[in-house]
Design an enzyme around this catalytic site. Structure first.
Site, PDB file in Angstrom:
ATOM      1  N   TYR A 178       0.798  -1.229   0.000  1.00  0.00           N
ATOM      2  CA  TYR A 178       0.000   0.000   0.000  1.00  0.00           C
ATOM      3  C   TYR A 178       0.829   1.277   0.000  1.00  0.00           C
ATOM      4  O   TYR A 178       0.294   2.354  -0.244  1.00  0.00           O
ATOM      5  CB  TYR A 178      -0.953   0.017   1.207  1.00  0.00           C
ATOM      6  CG  TYR A 178      -2.253  -0.692   0.930  1.00  0.00           C
ATOM      7  CD1 TYR A 178      -2.287  -2.073   0.770  1.00  0.00           C
ATOM      8  CD2 TYR A 178      -3.448   0.010   0.811  1.00  0.00           C
ATOM      9  CE1 TYR A 178      -3.469  -2.728   0.500  1.00  0.00           C
ATOM     10  CE2 TYR A 178      -4.640  -0.649   0.544  1.00  0.00           C
ATOM     11  CZ  TYR A 178      -4.650  -2.004   0.387  1.00  0.00           C
ATOM     12  OH  TYR A 178      -5.825  -2.639   0.113  1.00  0.00           O
ATOM     13  N   LYS A 219       2.192 -15.396   3.142  1.00  0.00           N
ATOM     14  CA  LYS A 219       2.486 -16.265   1.994  1.00  0.00           C
ATOM     15  C   LYS A 219       3.992 -16.478   2.026  1.00  0.00           C
ATOM     16  O   LYS A 219       4.718 -16.079   1.108  1.00  0.00           O
ATOM     17  CB  LYS A 219       1.989 -15.581   0.702  1.00  0.00           C
ATOM     18  CG  LYS A 219       2.089 -16.425  -0.551  1.00  0.00           C
ATOM     19  CD  LYS A 219       1.070 -17.550  -0.630  1.00  0.00           C
ATOM     20  CE  LYS A 219       1.318 -18.372  -1.876  1.00  0.00           C
ATOM     21  NZ  LYS A 219       0.459 -19.582  -1.938  1.00  0.00           N
ATOM     22  N   ASP A 223      -3.801 -18.289   0.956  1.00  0.00           N
ATOM     23  CA  ASP A 223      -4.723 -19.033   0.076  1.00  0.00           C
ATOM     24  C   ASP A 223      -5.482 -20.094   0.876  1.00  0.00           C
ATOM     25  O   ASP A 223      -6.695 -20.262   0.724  1.00  0.00           O
ATOM     26  CB  ASP A 223      -3.992 -19.623  -1.144  1.00  0.00           C
ATOM     27  CG  ASP A 223      -2.669 -20.315  -0.805  1.00  0.00           C
ATOM     28  OD1 ASP A 223      -2.221 -20.241   0.361  1.00  0.00           O
ATOM     29  OD2 ASP A 223      -2.092 -20.939  -1.718  1.00  0.00           O
ATOM     30  N   ASP A 256      -6.730  -6.776   3.503  1.00  0.00           N
ATOM     31  CA  ASP A 256      -7.792  -6.138   2.718  1.00  0.00           C
ATOM     32  C   ASP A 256      -8.674  -7.201   2.083  1.00  0.00           C
ATOM     33  O   ASP A 256      -9.900  -7.175   2.200  1.00  0.00           O
ATOM     34  CB  ASP A 256      -7.166  -5.244   1.640  1.00  0.00           C
ATOM     35  CG  ASP A 256      -8.223  -4.667   0.722  1.00  0.00           C
ATOM     36  OD1 ASP A 256      -9.216  -4.134   1.247  1.00  0.00           O
ATOM     37  OD2 ASP A 256      -8.078  -4.782  -0.514  1.00  0.00           O
ATOM     38  N   ASP A 283     -12.853  -8.755   3.214  1.00  0.00           N
ATOM     39  CA  ASP A 283     -14.073  -8.803   2.397  1.00  0.00           C
ATOM     40  C   ASP A 283     -14.680 -10.204   2.501  1.00  0.00           C
ATOM     41  O   ASP A 283     -15.900 -10.367   2.639  1.00  0.00           O
ATOM     42  CB  ASP A 283     -13.779  -8.477   0.924  1.00  0.00           C
ATOM     43  CG  ASP A 283     -13.981  -6.995   0.604  1.00  0.00           C
ATOM     44  OD1 ASP A 283     -13.883  -6.170   1.535  1.00  0.00           O
ATOM     45  OD2 ASP A 283     -14.228  -6.670  -0.579  1.00  0.00           O
TER      46      ASP A 283
HETATM   47  C1  IPM Z   1     -10.748  -1.057   2.669  1.00  0.00           C
HETATM   48  C2  IPM Z   1     -10.843  -0.508   1.266  1.00  0.00           C
HETATM   49  C3  IPM Z   1      -9.640   0.370   0.985  1.00  0.00           C
HETATM   50  C4  IPM Z   1      -8.404  -0.491   1.101  1.00  0.00           C
HETATM   51  C5  IPM Z   1      -9.664   1.089  -0.363  1.00  0.00           C
HETATM   52  C6  IPM Z   1     -10.923   1.902  -0.537  1.00  0.00           C
HETATM   53  C7  IPM Z   1      -8.441   1.933  -0.573  1.00  0.00           C
HETATM   54  O1  IPM Z   1     -10.978  -1.506   0.335  1.00  0.00           O
HETATM   55  O2  IPM Z   1     -10.700  -0.253   3.600  1.00  0.00           O
HETATM   56  O3  IPM Z   1     -10.748  -2.276   2.817  1.00  0.00           O
HETATM   57  O4  IPM Z   1      -7.987  -1.136   0.127  1.00  0.00           O
HETATM   58  O5  IPM Z   1      -7.829  -0.540   2.185  1.00  0.00           O
HETATM   59 MN    MN Z   2     -11.098  -3.501   1.213  1.00  0.00          MN
END
Ligand code: IPM
Ligand code: MN
Length: 332
Positions: free
Chosen positions: A125, A176, A209, A233, A237
């Site tokens: 990042y 990883k 993974d 990140d 999700d």
């Molecule tokens: C998160 C988001 C951010 C990230 C984006 C919007 C830059 O996806 O907070 O998870 O990748 O950290």
């Molecule tokens: Mn994210």
């Protein structure tokens, strides 16, 4: 005691869910003085401001920042993300991204309860790299991952500290190491070093993974996970998807050293496709605000808000907000 909170509603559904979150947490009786900051893609399109150094200096004076979501399709990818969200994470040294996941995953019959601690200031990042001969057949693009001994150690130490205070006392490192041998080696060694300081905390390691399989098939194995910025990140999700959906996934960007304000935001984005439809679930924003209350030392209020969110509510954005506010008010 009154807390000074900077509010960045942002873009898309950000302002809608932030308004509901404030409505709900105010019912807990905490005293909040809020100041709105008009930032995000819409502001950028209007006058070019993303996050100036003056605005950043202004934000530093607050006790916490509550953020909805930023980003709009009219602005190219990366501009607002890097210029606003990541700038705040880096400049305010919000080195912990804490994302809790509790719920019953699809196909399971009992709830899991784990927390992902994502490193939030390093890794891929930071923007190391660049491009040469752009647009030609000889184009070269590199994007490095920066891992410092200090940065890796502080996030791992935080994860162990958190695990010590949880009943299961278990930390899994996710990386990883079989391919990213330079960064992985540093992470692995620092993990072992820190683990030695926490003899009561049990440890495991998963490749990222494999962790994706376990998130779906065996989420109960996890208590606290500590991982790199990009793996965190992606994994979070997936964590949201197996824990009641992204509409309830909360996050806290923390500066545990408290050299500046921490920032609280839902995991979800600005979802421009559903703006104004009332379809956005404000629960993720409400739970992020509850974490903010905890960080401000308002533990009882935070608990009231979390308890109110324990039973899911359905309805429109404001109906969900109203019902959560009613529950908090009834219990306080
Ligand atoms: C998160 C988001 C951010 C990230 C984006 C919007 C830059 O996806 O907070 O998870 O990748 O950290
Ligand atoms: Mn994210």
């Amino acid at each position: 005691m009154s807390h000074n909170i900077a509010i960045i509603g942002g873009d898309g559904i950000g302002p809608e869910v932030t308004a509901e979150a404030l409505k709900v947490i105010r019912e807990s009786g905490v005293d909040l003085a809020t100041t709105e900051f008009d930032l995000g893609g819409a502001r950028y399109l209007r006058d070019g401001e993303i996050l100036s150094d003056a605005t950043l200096a202004d934000l530093r004076r607050y006790d916490a920042i509550l953020l909805g979501a930023v980003g709009t399709p009219e602005v190219p990818p990366g501009v607002i993300e890097r210029g606003l969200l990541l700038k705040m994470r880096f400049e305010l040294d919000l080195y912990i991204n804490q994302r809790p996941f509790a719920g019953v995953a699809p196909g399971h019959d009992r709830p899991h309860d784990f927390v992902v601690i994502r490193e939030n200031t390093e890794g891929p990042y930071v923007g190391e790299g660049g491009v040469l001969r752009r647009g030609t057949l000889h184009e070269v693009a590199t994007q490095g991952s920066v891992n410092t001994r200090m940065g890796v150690e502080r996030v791992i130490r935080y994860a162990f500290g958190l695990a010590s205070a949880r009943p299961r006392q278990h930390v899994t490192m996710v990386h990883k190491t079989n391919v990213l041998t330079f960064a992985g080696d540093l992470w692995q060694r620092v993990f072992q070093l820190v683990a030695a300081d926490f003899p009561a905390v049990a440890t495991s390691y998963n490749h990222v993974d494999a962790a994706c399989i376990y998130f779906v098939q065996d989420p109960h194995r996890y208590d606290v996970i500590v991982t790199d910025n990009l793996f965190g990140d992606i994994l979070t999700d997936l964590g949201g998807a197996v824990s009641g959906g992204i509409g309830v996934a909360s996050s806290a960007n923390l500066n545990p050293a408290r050299t500046g304000p921490s920032m609280f935001e839902p995991v979800h984005g600005s979802a421009p496709d559903i703006v104004g439809t009332g379809k956005a679930n404000p629960t993720a924003a409400v739970l992020s605000a509850a974490h903010m209350l905890d960080f401000l030392g308002e533990f009882a209020a935070a608990e009231l808000v979390r308890t109110a969110c324990a039973d899911p509510v359905s309805g429109s954005t404001s109906e969900i907000g109203d019902e959560l506010a009613r529950r908090v008010s009834a219990a306080s």
